[in-house]
Design a protein around this motif. Sequence first.
Motif, mmCIF file in Angstrom:
data_model
loop_
_atom_site.group_PDB
_atom_site.id
_atom_site.type_symbol
_atom_site.label_atom_id
_atom_site.label_comp_id
_atom_site.label_asym_id
_atom_site.label_seq_id
_atom_site.Cartn_x
_atom_site.Cartn_y
_atom_site.Cartn_z
ATOM 1 N N PHE A 30 79.958 33.048 67.646
ATOM 2 C CA PHE A 30 79.561 33.487 68.982
ATOM 3 C C PHE A 30 80.790 34.086 69.656
ATOM 4 N N ARG A 32 82.487 37.234 72.533
ATOM 5 C CA ARG A 32 82.296 38.227 73.595
ATOM 6 C C ARG A 32 82.635 39.622 73.090
ATOM 7 N N GLN A 47 77.066 36.705 66.731
ATOM 8 C CA GLN A 47 76.217 36.736 67.916
ATOM 9 C C GLN A 47 77.089 37.112 69.110
ATOM 10 N N VAL A 48 76.815 38.259 69.715
ATOM 11 C CA VAL A 48 77.608 38.724 70.856
ATOM 12 C C VAL A 48 76.962 38.244 72.147
ATOM 13 N N GLY A 49 77.769 37.668 73.033
ATOM 14 C CA GLY A 49 77.227 37.222 74.299
ATOM 15 C C GLY A 49 78.267 36.514 75.139
ATOM 16 N N GLN A 50 77.848 36.080 76.313
ATOM 17 C CA GLN A 50 78.683 35.310 77.229
ATOM 18 C C GLN A 50 78.203 33.860 77.228
ATOM 19 N N GLU A 53 75.191 32.967 79.279
ATOM 20 C CA GLU A 53 73.871 33.473 78.907
ATOM 21 C C GLU A 53 73.166 32.428 78.043
ATOM 22 N N THR A 56 71.086 33.462 75.007
ATOM 23 C CA THR A 56 71.886 33.975 73.892
ATOM 24 C C THR A 56 72.586 32.835 73.157
ATOM 25 N N GLN A 59 70.039 31.205 71.016
ATOM 26 C CA GLN A 59 69.750 32.020 69.841
ATOM 27 C C GLN A 59 70.812 31.815 68.762
#
Length: 212
Positions: A30, A32, A47-50, A53, A56, A59
Amino acid sequence: MRVTVFGATGKVGRLVVDQLLGDGHQVTAFVRNPAKLEQPRPRLAVQVGQLGEVATVRQAIDGTDAVISALGPTLKPFANGTALTEGTRAIVQAMKETGVRRFIGLATPSVPDERDLPTLQGRIIPLMAKTMFPRALAEVIGMSAAVAGSGLDWTLARITNPTDRPGVGTLRAGFLGHDKIGGAMTRTDIAAFLVAQLTDSTYLEAAPAISN
Protein backbone atom coordinates in the motif's frame (compact mmCIF):
# COMPACT_ATOMS: atom_id res chain seq x y z
CA MET A 1 1.15 -16.49 2.57
CA ARG A 2 -0.58 -13.31 1.36
CA VAL A 3 0.65 -10.23 3.21
CA THR A 4 -0.33 -6.56 2.93
CA VAL A 5 2.43 -4.10 3.81
CA PHE A 6 1.80 -0.51 4.88
CA GLY A 7 4.70 1.93 4.84
CA ALA A 8 6.15 -0.15 2.01
CA THR A 9 8.28 2.68 0.58
CA GLY A 10 9.93 3.57 3.89
CA LYS A 11 13.40 2.45 4.93
CA VAL A 12 12.12 -0.54 6.91
CA GLY A 13 9.10 -1.16 4.70
CA ARG A 14 11.19 -1.65 1.56
CA LEU A 15 13.23 -4.30 3.36
CA VAL A 16 10.06 -6.00 4.60
CA VAL A 17 8.74 -6.21 1.03
CA ASP A 18 12.08 -7.54 -0.25
CA GLN A 19 12.27 -10.23 2.42
CA LEU A 20 8.65 -11.31 1.97
CA LEU A 21 9.14 -11.69 -1.78
CA GLY A 22 12.42 -13.50 -1.23
CA ASP A 23 10.64 -15.93 1.08
CA GLY A 24 8.01 -16.65 -1.57
CA HIS A 25 5.08 -14.73 -0.10
CA GLN A 26 2.45 -12.88 -2.13
CA VAL A 27 2.69 -9.16 -1.25
CA THR A 28 0.33 -6.23 -1.63
CA ALA A 29 2.17 -2.96 -1.00
CA PHE A 30 0.00 0.00 0.00
CA VAL A 31 1.72 3.18 -1.21
CA ARG A 32 1.02 6.82 -1.93
CA ASN A 33 3.66 7.09 -4.64
CA PRO A 34 4.26 3.85 -6.59
CA ALA A 35 7.34 5.37 -8.26
CA LYS A 36 9.18 4.92 -4.95
CA LEU A 37 8.76 1.15 -5.05
CA GLU A 38 10.74 -1.13 -7.33
CA GLN A 39 8.28 -2.87 -9.65
CA PRO A 40 7.07 -4.89 -11.41
CA ARG A 41 8.23 -7.96 -9.54
CA PRO A 42 6.78 -11.46 -9.32
CA ARG A 43 4.15 -11.86 -6.56
CA LEU A 44 4.03 -8.10 -5.91
CA ALA A 45 0.79 -6.15 -6.25
CA VAL A 46 0.63 -2.42 -5.58
CA GLN A 47 -2.37 -0.61 -4.11
CA VAL A 48 -2.12 3.17 -4.49
CA GLY A 49 -3.97 5.30 -1.97
CA GLN A 50 -3.96 7.42 1.17
CA LEU A 51 -4.29 6.00 4.67
CA GLY A 52 -7.37 8.17 5.18
CA GLU A 53 -9.17 6.45 2.29
CA VAL A 54 -10.89 3.68 4.26
CA ALA A 55 -12.36 1.96 1.19
CA THR A 56 -8.93 1.79 -0.46
CA VAL A 57 -7.32 0.48 2.72
CA ARG A 58 -10.03 -2.19 2.93
CA GLN A 59 -9.42 -3.16 -0.69
CA ALA A 60 -5.70 -3.64 -0.01
CA ILE A 61 -6.43 -5.87 3.00
CA ASP A 62 -9.34 -7.92 1.70
CA GLY A 63 -8.25 -11.49 0.99
CA THR A 64 -4.88 -11.22 2.73
CA ASP A 65 -3.60 -13.47 5.53
CA ALA A 66 -1.76 -10.85 7.56
CA VAL A 67 -0.84 -7.17 7.73
CA ILE A 68 2.63 -5.81 8.41
CA SER A 69 2.82 -2.09 9.16
CA ALA A 70 6.20 -0.40 8.88
CA LEU A 71 4.59 2.98 9.48
CA GLY A 72 6.37 5.34 11.83
CA PRO A 73 6.00 9.06 12.58
CA THR A 74 8.30 11.65 11.11
CA LEU A 75 10.70 13.44 13.45
CA LYS A 76 10.56 16.66 11.44
CA PRO A 77 9.97 19.53 13.90
CA PHE A 78 7.25 21.30 11.91
CA ALA A 79 5.09 18.25 11.18
CA ASN A 80 1.58 18.35 12.59
CA GLY A 81 -1.56 16.27 12.86
CA THR A 82 -2.05 12.60 13.70
CA ALA A 83 -2.39 11.05 10.25
CA LEU A 84 -0.69 7.79 11.22
CA THR A 85 -2.91 7.30 14.26
CA GLU A 86 -6.01 7.81 12.13
CA GLY A 87 -4.51 5.62 9.41
CA THR A 88 -3.79 2.82 11.88
CA ARG A 89 -7.37 3.01 13.11
CA ALA A 90 -8.52 2.67 9.50
CA ILE A 91 -6.30 -0.39 9.04
CA VAL A 92 -7.70 -1.98 12.21
CA GLN A 93 -11.26 -1.23 11.11
CA ALA A 94 -10.63 -2.72 7.67
CA MET A 95 -9.07 -5.84 9.19
CA LYS A 96 -12.13 -6.40 11.36
CA GLU A 97 -14.47 -5.87 8.43
CA THR A 98 -12.57 -8.31 6.21
CA GLY A 99 -11.84 -10.92 8.88
CA VAL A 100 -8.05 -10.56 8.79
CA ARG A 101 -6.63 -11.27 12.27
CA ARG A 102 -2.82 -10.96 12.24
CA PHE A 103 -1.29 -7.47 12.64
CA ILE A 104 2.46 -6.91 13.01
CA GLY A 105 3.77 -3.39 13.46
CA LEU A 106 6.29 -1.01 14.99
CA ALA A 107 6.34 1.04 18.17
CA THR A 108 8.97 2.31 20.63
CA PRO A 109 9.80 1.69 24.31
CA SER A 110 8.24 5.12 24.94
CA VAL A 111 5.01 3.14 25.11
CA PRO A 112 5.32 0.50 27.85
CA ASP A 113 4.21 -3.11 27.67
CA GLU A 114 2.41 -4.45 30.73
CA ARG A 115 5.23 -7.00 31.17
CA ASP A 116 7.90 -4.30 31.57
CA LEU A 117 9.42 -3.69 34.98
CA PRO A 118 10.56 -0.21 36.12
CA THR A 119 14.02 0.53 34.71
CA LEU A 120 16.20 3.57 34.08
CA GLN A 121 15.92 2.87 30.35
CA GLY A 122 12.13 2.79 30.61
CA ARG A 123 12.11 6.19 32.31
CA ILE A 124 14.65 7.98 30.13
CA ILE A 125 13.31 7.02 26.68
CA PRO A 126 9.77 8.42 27.18
CA LEU A 127 11.16 11.57 28.80
CA MET A 128 13.51 12.22 25.88
CA ALA A 129 10.74 11.56 23.37
CA LYS A 130 8.32 13.87 25.17
CA THR A 131 10.92 16.64 25.30
CA MET A 132 12.37 16.34 21.80
CA PHE A 133 9.59 14.81 19.68
CA PRO A 134 6.23 15.40 21.38
CA ARG A 135 4.14 15.09 18.23
CA ALA A 136 5.88 11.89 17.16
CA LEU A 137 5.36 10.49 20.66
CA ALA A 138 1.66 11.31 20.47
CA GLU A 139 1.47 9.45 17.17
CA VAL A 140 3.23 6.36 18.57
CA ILE A 141 0.93 6.36 21.61
CA GLY A 142 -2.14 6.70 19.39
CA MET A 143 -1.04 4.01 16.94
CA SER A 144 -0.15 1.59 19.73
CA ALA A 145 -3.47 2.14 21.50
CA ALA A 146 -5.41 1.52 18.29
CA VAL A 147 -3.68 -1.82 17.83
CA ALA A 148 -3.48 -3.03 21.44
CA GLY A 149 -7.17 -2.36 22.01
CA SER A 150 -8.28 -3.87 18.70
CA GLY A 151 -8.96 -7.46 19.73
CA LEU A 152 -6.79 -8.61 16.80
CA ASP A 153 -3.85 -11.02 16.96
CA TRP A 154 -1.20 -8.32 17.16
CA THR A 155 2.51 -7.89 17.81
CA LEU A 156 4.28 -4.53 18.09
CA ALA A 157 8.07 -4.52 17.86
CA ARG A 158 9.44 -1.64 19.95
CA ILE A 159 12.58 -0.11 18.45
CA THR A 160 14.79 2.73 19.68
CA ASN A 161 17.58 3.52 17.23
CA PRO A 162 17.29 2.00 13.73
CA THR A 163 20.51 2.07 11.70
CA ASP A 164 21.53 1.39 8.11
CA ARG A 165 24.48 -0.85 8.99
CA PRO A 166 24.52 -4.35 7.48
CA GLY A 167 22.29 -6.85 9.25
CA VAL A 168 24.01 -9.12 11.75
CA GLY A 169 21.32 -11.78 11.87
CA THR A 170 21.03 -11.77 15.67
CA LEU A 171 18.89 -9.72 18.03
CA ARG A 172 17.71 -9.27 21.57
CA ALA A 173 13.99 -9.32 22.24
CA GLY A 174 11.92 -9.14 25.38
CA PHE A 175 10.65 -6.77 28.03
CA LEU A 176 12.35 -4.02 29.99
CA GLY A 177 13.57 -5.16 33.37
CA HIS A 178 13.35 -8.83 32.39
CA ASP A 179 15.64 -9.05 29.37
CA LYS A 180 18.85 -7.29 28.36
CA ILE A 181 17.77 -4.96 25.54
CA GLY A 182 20.11 -2.53 23.84
CA GLY A 183 19.34 0.55 21.77
CA ALA A 184 20.52 0.26 18.17
CA MET A 185 19.23 -2.25 15.63
CA THR A 186 19.81 -2.46 11.90
CA ARG A 187 16.80 -1.91 9.69
CA THR A 188 17.56 -5.19 7.94
CA ASP A 189 17.22 -7.05 11.23
CA ILE A 190 14.08 -5.09 12.18
CA ALA A 191 12.48 -6.17 8.91
CA ALA A 192 13.55 -9.76 9.51
CA PHE A 193 11.96 -9.73 12.96
CA LEU A 194 8.67 -8.39 11.59
CA VAL A 195 8.52 -11.04 8.86
CA ALA A 196 9.41 -13.80 11.34
CA GLN A 197 6.32 -12.95 13.40
CA LEU A 198 4.13 -14.31 10.61
CA THR A 199 4.89 -17.82 11.83
CA ASP A 200 5.93 -17.13 15.44
CA SER A 201 3.34 -16.70 18.20
CA THR A 202 5.86 -16.02 21.00
CA TYR A 203 4.89 -12.36 21.18
CA LEU A 204 1.20 -12.62 20.37
CA GLU A 205 -0.65 -9.66 21.91
CA ALA A 206 2.63 -8.27 23.20
CA ALA A 207 5.07 -5.46 22.43
CA PRO A 208 8.62 -6.77 22.83
CA ALA A 209 11.50 -4.33 22.77
CA ILE A 210 14.11 -5.46 20.22
CA SER A 211 17.73 -4.58 19.49
CA ASN A 212 20.98 -6.04 18.14
